[in-house]
Design an enzyme around this catalytic site. Sequence first.
Site, PDB file in Angstrom:
ATOM      1  CG  ASP A  65      -2.311   0.731   0.863  1.00 56.12           C
ATOM      2  OD1 ASP A  65      -2.357   1.579   0.194  1.00 56.12           O
ATOM      3  OD2 ASP A  65      -3.223   0.580   2.293  1.00 56.12           O
TER       4      ASP A  65
HETATM    5  C1  BGC Z   1      -4.733   3.338  -0.372  1.00 59.92           C
HETATM    6  C2  BGC Z   1      -5.212   1.705  -0.466  1.00 59.92           C
HETATM    7  C3  BGC Z   1      -5.170   2.801  -2.273  1.00 59.92           C
HETATM    8  C4  BGC Z   1      -3.362   3.291  -2.377  1.00 59.92           C
HETATM    9  C5  BGC Z   1      -3.967   4.131  -3.725  1.00 59.92           C
HETATM   10  C6  BGC Z   1      -3.770   4.528  -0.038  1.00 59.92           C
HETATM   11  O1  BGC Z   1      -3.786   5.159   0.976  1.00 59.92           O
HETATM   12  O2  BGC Z   1      -4.972   2.599   1.472  1.00 59.92           O
HETATM   13  O3  BGC Z   1      -6.653   1.638  -0.541  1.00 59.92           O
HETATM   14  O4  BGC Z   1      -5.168   2.069  -3.580  1.00 59.92           O
HETATM   15  O5  BGC Z   1      -3.326   4.709  -0.994  1.00 59.92           O
HETATM   16  O6  BGC Z   1      -4.282   5.053  -4.221  1.00 59.92           O
END
Ligand code: BGC
Length: 755
Positions: A303
Amino acid sequence: MKRAFFLVGIIFAMNALGTVPGMYHEGWVDFNKNGVKDIYEDPAQPVEKRVADLIAQMSLEEKIGQLHQTTWDVGAEKIYKDQIERGDMGSLLGGGEIIESPIHRNALQRFAVEGTRLGIPMIFGHDSIHGFRTIFPIPLAQACAWEPELFERTQRISARETAAGGNDWTFAPMVDLGRDPRWGRIAEGFGEDPWLGCLYAAANVRGFQGTNVAAPDRVVACMKHFVGYGAAEGGRDYNTTEISEYTLRNFYLPQFKAGLDAGAWTFMSSFNCLSGFPASADRHTLNEILRGEWKFRGFVVSDYLAVAQLMEHGVAANGDEAARLAITAGVDMEMVSSNYETLPQQIQDGKVPADVVDEAVRRILQVKFVKGLFDRPYTDETLYQGAYLKPDAVALAREAAAKSCVLLKNEKNALPISKAAKKIALIGPLGDAAGEMLGCWASRGRAQDAVSLAAGIRAKLAPGSKLTITQGCNITNATAEISRAVAEAKRADVVILALGEPRDWTGESKSRTKLGLPGRQLELFHAVAATGKPVIVVLFNGRPLSIPDLTTNATAILEAWHLGVQAGNGVADVLFGDTYPAGRLTISFPYDVGQVPIYYNHLNTGRPGIGEYKGNYVDAPITPLYPFGYGLTYTTFQYGPVRLDSPTVTPGGTVTARVQLKNTGARAGTEVVQLYIRDIAASAGPRPVRELKGFQKVRLNPGESREVAFSLSTHDLGYYDTAGRWLVEPGKFQLWLSKDSAAGEPVDFELISGQ
Ligand code: BGC
């Protein structure tokens, strides 16, 4: 054939743009510009051979570049040109203000394909959680439709639009089990049931990837967040989780496995600390379970900044350690942070085995080949105009919005509303708030594309009927014009109160400590209800709310969630009876935040029930305000006794359960008949007091009755032990066919060994 045709188009477009001469050939691209069709450039070769050929040509630095994803926005062409041409980037994550054309993406892709030695295309990812431009209901709402096929269709359109905008890969589905409505991301998941969650996870993957993920209108799915993210302590986003292996196996992991079995090519590691170690460096779940037990062949992306955050978590003293921990645990691609840049040195120093990097690169390249990026690196720039909000997408958004609504209360047949009503007062901060309908993670959704409840109602009114709209109060703060709202209510035949949460109180990093209506909305409700007029409440929110006052005092309550671009039309269809409410809650609504976590499939205590020295609250019931599976219709259904074809079943056999269902009301309606079981005694750990194992949506006309039959295989009676084995054990079980998780009487049967 189609691909060849498409390539010719690309070749034509590229030549017209004056790109590297002689690079684009009919049927293949000379990525390394050596004038020869290498194995990796030959679409006729099997993916494994193409990957192996390419890896053999790569330097260590080029390999590390493939492990790096960064984020981009409009204007990135200038910022990233050098970095991409140095081969430092394998993927880009687009969010922010990216315009909905693939032009920027193609410009960036050209740097990678034409400006680097081996021409490896980048993979472009984007968060389309419930739509790209056509925003559908939030996933939690769509789960309440109990129609995974519908979700597959909405996500199919989401894939089509996402791909048209130049994205190859979408960071969804979010399959984190949701037991804590304080957690803002509960909106992105499917609720508290792993069995239903599995159906939705698989439907999403099918909707995105189809049968050929390489097709230009498909995107690669990403199972997230692996794992346990939804169990954050205190409901506070990113917080620590403590999940026993038994609970992990039986509640948190199954949805991921279902997505994998449906073909998902990528996973995202989660932010949280999982039972004592950060999930983004957790070898047990990533290497042992996902790779070892499940044989996952795709790649894992961390993530956002989760690799760097291993330092904040306190398991890595510096970026080198963070990189080492993450990559050896099985995180192949680092999202946004760039600690993997330290890996060449760490390999040289013998701290990280070189084959760990090779393996990560192999997985990433494999997905790029499978997605067809080496055969079609660019997105067709002629198709995106007209690709969004097409009539079929808008019609489906309306259908999904209506089907996601859950009727929580309906006294005095307040609903449906007669279209002949002369004066309708629509009151409340969410009555004329189109943008709020989009919900969290609304990708490229725009307020001007969305239909407010006011617009939806207006479209239903007969000539001569009048609609007044009064805000009454602000959604979250103290501003109020309650007296005006009360005056409008007094003058009206029908009063609709549109209450709930603003969309930016839901989603990532939007945890709450209270679950009531924000601001002065409850005050507004009481003032309007005090007029004595029947009050129909429509709730727009991204999580279960604790609303006992509404339950007691409203005449009708329709849970409408954040329903996307067609929210107003979908809700109005339900309110005015053009369709009827058929949704059921897939998450419990607590009386009070103090009951949280409260979910139907809990384990029994050793002192069940209520009474002295039982697990009571002294100040609240132990049951939820509305249980899992709950939802009313505009008619009533009567269940006959549940009958089993046999009181015993042997392994490999089938339990057949039947119930006579009758529509006893005056309108047609759809009942969601739910099958629950309970395993009375299990050797590896107690089983929940009820577990959903089946459902059928049954539509009946007034007076009509029908036998509803379910076949349950003995496999469905199993559960996981802590080693991940599926155990199906002889013994006694209970079975319910009921309208929700709190209703009905069980019948008994026994699984006998058959010896
Ligand atoms: C979130 C993810 C997301 C990623 C990319 C993160 O802050 O937890 O779910 O896919 O950002 O945008």
